[in-house]
Scaffold this motif. Structure first.
Motif, short mmCIF file in Angstrom:
data_model
loop_
_atom_site.label_atom_id
_atom_site.label_comp_id
_atom_site.label_asym_id
_atom_site.label_seq_id
_atom_site.Cartn_x
_atom_site.Cartn_y
_atom_site.Cartn_z
N PHE A 95 0.88 -1.18 -0.23
CA PHE A 95 -0.04 0.18 -0.12
C PHE A 95 0.80 1.35 -0.11
O PHE A 95 2.08 1.42 0.42
CB PHE A 95 -0.86 0.00 1.28
N ASN A 99 1.72 1.38 5.81
CA ASN A 99 0.62 0.64 6.38
C ASN A 99 1.07 -0.46 7.42
O ASN A 99 0.41 -1.43 7.26
CB ASN A 99 -0.38 -0.10 5.08
N LEU A 101 1.22 -1.91 11.24
CA LEU A 101 0.26 -1.57 12.51
C LEU A 101 1.26 -0.94 13.40
O LEU A 101 2.03 -1.47 14.16
CB LEU A 101 -0.28 -2.91 12.80
N PRO A 102 0.76 0.26 13.81
CA PRO A 102 1.69 1.03 14.79
C PRO A 102 1.93 0.30 16.21
O PRO A 102 2.50 0.66 17.04
CB PRO A 102 0.99 2.41 14.83
N TRP A 103 0.73 -0.80 16.54
CA TRP A 103 0.85 -1.32 17.91
C TRP A 103 1.81 -2.52 17.77
O TRP A 103 1.89 -3.10 18.98
CB TRP A 103 -0.49 -1.65 18.59
N ARG A 104 2.33 -2.97 16.94
CA ARG A 104 3.24 -4.12 16.61
C ARG A 104 4.41 -3.57 16.25
O ARG A 104 5.00 -2.48 15.45
CB ARG A 104 2.86 -4.91 15.39
N ILE A 116 -2.29 -14.51 10.28
CA ILE A 116 -3.59 -14.60 9.85
C ILE A 116 -3.73 -15.96 8.91
O ILE A 116 -4.92 -16.60 9.07
CB ILE A 116 -3.87 -13.36 8.66
N ARG A 144 6.65 4.00 14.47
CA ARG A 144 7.07 5.24 14.50
C ARG A 144 8.47 5.73 14.78
O ARG A 144 9.08 6.95 14.57
CB ARG A 144 6.16 5.93 15.84
N PHE B 12 -4.95 8.21 1.99
CA PHE B 12 -4.09 8.18 2.95
C PHE B 12 -3.46 9.67 3.13
O PHE B 12 -2.85 10.41 2.63
CB PHE B 12 -2.83 7.65 2.46
N GLY B 13 -4.50 10.18 4.19
CA GLY B 13 -4.26 11.85 4.63
C GLY B 13 -2.97 11.81 5.34
O GLY B 13 -2.00 11.02 5.42
N LYS B 15 -0.82 11.56 8.76
CA LYS B 15 -0.67 10.28 9.70
C LYS B 15 -1.55 10.18 10.75
O LYS B 15 -2.17 9.13 10.70
CB LYS B 15 0.97 10.22 9.72
N LEU B 180 -9.60 1.80 7.19
CA LEU B 180 -9.88 1.04 5.95
C LEU B 180 -8.70 0.47 5.59
O LEU B 180 -8.49 -0.67 4.97
CB LEU B 180 -10.71 1.71 4.84
N ALA B 181 -7.64 1.32 5.20
CA ALA B 181 -6.33 0.45 4.65
C ALA B 181 -5.71 -0.57 5.45
O ALA B 181 -5.14 -1.70 5.07
CB ALA B 181 -5.16 1.66 4.69
N LYS B 182 -5.75 -0.30 6.91
CA LYS B 182 -5.35 -1.51 7.77
C LYS B 182 -6.26 -2.89 7.69
O LYS B 182 -6.01 -3.86 7.57
CB LYS B 182 -5.26 -1.08 9.10
N LEU B 185 -5.64 -4.52 4.31
CA LEU B 185 -4.23 -5.17 4.47
C LEU B 185 -4.59 -6.61 5.05
O LEU B 185 -4.43 -7.59 4.58
CB LEU B 185 -3.25 -4.31 5.37
N ALA B 186 -5.18 -6.58 6.06
CA ALA B 186 -5.52 -7.93 6.64
C ALA B 186 -6.25 -8.80 5.79
O ALA B 186 -6.14 -10.05 5.67
CB ALA B 186 -6.50 -7.62 8.10
N LYS B 199 -7.37 -8.60 15.15
CA LYS B 199 -6.03 -8.23 15.15
C LYS B 199 -5.89 -6.64 14.44
O LYS B 199 -4.96 -6.09 14.72
CB LYS B 199 -5.33 -9.28 14.06
N ILE B 200 -7.16 -6.09 14.06
CA ILE B 200 -6.98 -4.94 13.95
C ILE B 200 -8.02 -3.99 14.39
O ILE B 200 -7.57 -2.89 15.21
CB ILE B 200 -7.47 -4.54 12.29
N PRO B 203 -7.30 -3.69 18.54
CA PRO B 203 -5.90 -2.64 19.08
C PRO B 203 -6.23 -1.37 18.57
O PRO B 203 -5.64 -0.73 19.51
CB PRO B 203 -4.69 -3.66 18.09
N MET B 204 -6.73 -1.17 17.44
CA MET B 204 -7.08 0.13 17.13
C MET B 204 -7.94 0.99 18.30
O MET B 204 -7.64 2.07 18.36
CB MET B 204 -7.91 0.21 16.00
N SER B 279 0.64 2.64 24.32
CA SER B 279 1.82 3.59 24.14
C SER B 279 1.96 3.92 22.76
O SER B 279 2.59 5.00 22.51
CB SER B 279 2.86 3.21 24.79
N TRP B 280 1.64 3.04 21.71
CA TRP B 280 1.75 3.30 20.32
C TRP B 280 1.20 4.59 19.83
O TRP B 280 1.50 5.26 18.79
CB TRP B 280 1.46 2.23 19.46
#
Ligand SMILES: Nc1ncnc2c1ncn2[C@@H]1O[C@H](COP(=O)(O)OP(=O)(O)OP(=O)(O)O)[C@@H](O)[C@H]1O
Ligand SMILES: [Mg+2]
Lengths: 265, 282
Positions: A95, A99, A101-104, A116, A144, B12-13, B15, B180-182, B185-186, B199-200, B203-204, B279-280
Motif C-alpha cells: 500500500f 501501512n 500496524l503501529p501497535w506492533r 492470519i 514510529r 492516505f491523509g 498520519k 480502511l487501509a489496515k 491489509l488484513a 487483530k485490527i 488494538p485500534m 503507548s503506540w
C-alpha cells in the motif's frame, strides 16, 4: 503502441493474470461514479507492469479488484485458472504509506500474514529478506521509530515473506522524498530481478514508470480506460542516472504527449 | 459488515488523523500524563509529609475537636484498631465493585463492538446510552432495594448500570476509528471477519477502551459506595453511615482513607495497562 481498449494479448507467453472487460461503477448518494470502463489487460508471467494515469482515473479501483478486495460491476479477473473474487494467497498487496500496524513492532508486523494464515512464520526467509533490504536487527523497533523509507521496506518484507507470485503495489513510494524514492525504485528493481515475481505497480510519475516498467499501461481519466500500452525495452539493471539520458527523457516526453493529446479530455 | 467496506479505497491523509471526541476527550489526558523522575516522586512524597504533618500540627495547635476533624495520627490509629472490623466491609465493597464492573464493562464492550458495525442501529441506540451515562444510577438504588431487598443485588446492578454505559460509549468511539487501509491489509492476507476484529479493530480501539474502563471503574466505585450508603447493610459505604451516626470521626476518616486507596489502585492499574497497550498512540 497504438491506442487500443481491447485485450493486449501475447501469443508467445501465457498470461499470468488476466483482466477481461473490467468495468466498475461506484454507487454513491449523488449517483453512479463510472470509475473503470471496459479495461482488459493480460499481465505476463514475471513482468514488471506499470499502471500510469492521472489522479482519479481508476488505477486503485483496478488494483483493488485484482487483489480481490472489491468486486467489479462487470468483467472478470483471473489468476491462472482461478477467478479472483476474493483475496488470493498468491497475490500480495503493498500500500501507499507502508501501512504497518503501529501497535506492533517490526518483527510482529512482518509475522502478521503468517498469523492470519495460521502458519508458523518462516523465520529463515524473513531474516534473509530483512537482511536484503537492510533492516536486519530492527525487528524490535516500532513503526514510529523508523523513517518512511524503512517502513516501506518493512512492508515489502511483510508481503514477500509469504512468497506470493504476484505483487500489487499502489503508489508505494508516492509519499517518500525524491532521494528515498530513487533508492526504493532501485531496490524494488533488484528484488524483482532476483525473485522473478510478477509486479503490477501504480504510479502517476511518468519517469518512475519508464524507469521501472517492462510495459506501461497508460490510462485515461473518467471513466478509466486504457489509452495506450507502451513497451519499455531499456536494458536492465537500470541505474538511477539512466533517468537523465536523452533516450530516457525522450520516452518520458512521448508518453507525456500521449496523455496531453488525448482526445476529449 | 464487509459489504460496507468493500468499495472504499482509503485515502492516505495525514498520519495521525485523530478526530474522535470521546467522553474523555482523548486517551492521552488520562492514560499518558508526563512520566516522573525519581526526584519528582521524592518531591511529591515530601509534599504529602508536609500536608499530613501540617494538618497534625494545626489540629493540635488549635485544639480542633476530634468530632470535627481528627488529626492524621488518630485516623491512623483508628485504621489499625478498627481493621479487624473493617476488612470484611472492604472485601464486600471490592467484590461488589469487581462483579458489577465486570458485568457492566463486558456488556458495554460487546455492545460497542457490535453496535458500531451497524450505523443505523447505533444512531438509534446512542441517545439511550447517553441517557444512562448522564443519569446517576444511584437514584435507582431505592427502587432496586424494593425489588431485591438489602442484599448485594441492587448494588451490583447499580454498579453495572453506572460503569457499563461509560465503557460502551468510549469503546464505541474507539471502534468507530476504522482504518480502511489496515482492514484491507488484513483482508488481502485472507483475514476472516473475526481476525480483522481481533487483530485490527480491537488494538485500534484499545486506547479509547482503556479510557472507558478507567472512567467506568471510577464511576463504579462512586456508585458502589453510594449504594451502600443508601441501601446496604454492609460495605464501606455502610460503615461511613455507621461511624458518622456514632460521631466516631477517626474511624470515619479511616474508611475514607481505604476508599481513596481503592480509587488510586484502580487508577494505577489502568495507567499501567494503558501504558503497555496504548503507548503506540503517542
Ligand atoms: N468508494 C467510492 N465511492 C465512490 N467513488 C469512488 C470510490 N472510490 C473511488 N471513487 C471514485 O472513482 C474514481 C477512481 O478512483 P481511484 O481511487 O481508483 O483513482 P486512482 O487512479 O487510484 O486515483 P489516485 O491517483 O488519486 O489514487 C475517482 O473519481 C474516485 O473519486
Ligand atoms: Mg489511487
Amino acid at each position: 503502441m497504438n491506442g487500443a481498449a481491447g485485450a493486449v494479448s501475447d501469443a508467445h507467453m501465457p498470461a499470468k493474470m488476466r483482466v477481461e472487460q473490467a468495468s466498475k461503477i461506484y454507487q454513491t448518494k449523488s449517483g453512479g461514479v463510472h470509475a473503470l470502463d471496459n479495461v482488459s489487460i493480460d499481465v505476463r508471467e514475471g513482468e514488471f507492469l506499470c499502471l500510469l494515469g492521472p489522479s482519479g482515473c481508476g488505477k486503485s479501483t483496478l488494483l483493488w479488484s485484482m487483489a480481490g478486495l472489491h468486486g467489479l460491476t462487470s468483467g472478470k479477473i483471473s489468476l491462472g485458472s482461478d477467478v479472483i473474487n476474493k483475496p488470493h494467497p498468491e497475490i500480495a498487496m503493498i500500500f501507499q504509506e507502508a501501512n504497518l500496524l503501529p501497535w506492533r513492532n517490526l518483527g510482529r508486523n512482518i509475522e502478521l500474514p503468517f498469523e492470519i494464515k495460521k502458519q508458523p512464520p518462516n523465520r529463515e526467509r524473513i531474516q534473509k529478506l530483512l537482511k536484503r533490504v537492510g533492516l536486519e536487527g530492527f525487528e524490535s523497533k516500532y513503526p514510529r521509530e523508523l523513517s518512511g523509507g524503512m517502513q516501506q521496506r518493512a512492508s515489502i518484507v511483510r508481503s514477500l515473506a509469504v512468497d506470493p507470485s504476484v505483487l500489487l503495489m499502489d503508489e508505494p513510494f508516492g509519499a517518500l522524498d525524491a532521494f528515498t524514492r530513487d533508492e526504493m525504485n532501485l531496490l524494488i528493481q533488484e528484488i524483482w530481478m532476483e525473485t522473478g515475481k510478477t509486479i503490477i505497480f501504480i504510479t502517476h510519475s511518468i519517469a518512475e514508470a519508464v524507469f521501472l516498467a517492462d510495459r506501461i499501461v497508460v490510462m485515461s481519466a473518467r471513466p478509466g480506460r486504457i489509452a495506450n500500452i507502451v513497451d519499455v525495452d531499456l536494458p536492465r539493471p537500470r541505474p538511477v542516472k539512466l533517468q537523465t539520458t536523452p533516450d530516457f527523457l525522450e520516452r518520458v516526453e512521448a508518453i507525456k504527449a500521449m496523455i496531453d493529446h488525448r482526445p476529449n479530455s | 459488515m464487509s459489504d460496507a467496506l468493500q468499495d472504499k479505497i482509503p485515502t492516505f491523509g495525514g498520519k495521525g488523523q485523530k478526530t474522535e471526541v470521546g467522553i474523555a476527550g482523548g486517551a492521552s489526558a488520562l492514560m499518558g500524563g508526563p512520566s516522573r523522575s525519581a526526584f519528582e516522586i521524592a518531591i511529591i512524597a515530601l509534599v504529602a509529609v508536609v500536608i499530613i504533618g501540617g494538618a497534625e500540627l494545626l489540629i493540635r495547635l488549635f485544639e480542633v475537636p476530634l468530632y470535627i476533624f481528627p488529626p492524621p495520627s488518630a485516623i491512623g490509629a483508628a485504621l489499625i484498631s478498627e481493621w479487624p472490623f473493617l476488612w470484611p466491609h472492604l472485601v464486600t465493597t471490592i467484590c461488589e465493585l469487581l462483579i458489577g464492573f465486570s458485568i457492566g464493562a463486558s456488556i458495554g464492550f460487546v455492545l460497542a463492538a457490535v453496535i458500531t458495525q451497524f450505523p443505523f442501529a447505533e444512531k438509534i441506540i446512542t441517545p439511550y446510552i447517553l441517557l444512562l451515562v448522564t443519569t446517576p444510577m444511584l437514584a435507582l438504588v431505592p427502587l432496586l432495594v424494593l425489588q431485591f431487598g438489602f442484599g448485594w443485588e441492587p448494588r451490583i446492578i447499580a454498579v453495572a448500570l453506572a460503569s457499563g454505559p461509560m465503557v460502551m460509549i468510549n469503546s464505541a468511539t474507539g471502534f468507530r476509528r476504522v482504518d480502511l487501509a489496515k482492514i484491507a491489509l488484513a483482508k488481502s492476507f485472507g483475514a476472516s471477519t473475526l481476525q480483522i476484529f481481533t487483530k485490527i479493530r480491537i488494538p485500534m480501539a484499545m486506547p479509547m477502551i482503556m479510557v472507558g474502563m478507567m472512567i467506568g471503574s471510577i464511576f463504579g466505585l462512586l456508585t458502589t459506595v453510594g449504594a451502600e450508603m443508601v441501601g446496604g447493610a454492609e460495605g464501606l459505604g455502610n460503615r461511613l453511615n455507621y461511624y458518622s451516626s456514632m460521631i466516631r470521626m477517626p474511624q470515619f476518616f479511616a474508611v475514607i482513607v481505604l476508599l481513596a486507596t481503592i480509587g488510586i489502585t484502580i487508577y494505577v492499574i489502568f495507567f499501567l495497562i494503558g501504558k503497555k497497550w496504548t503507548s503506540w498512540e503517542s
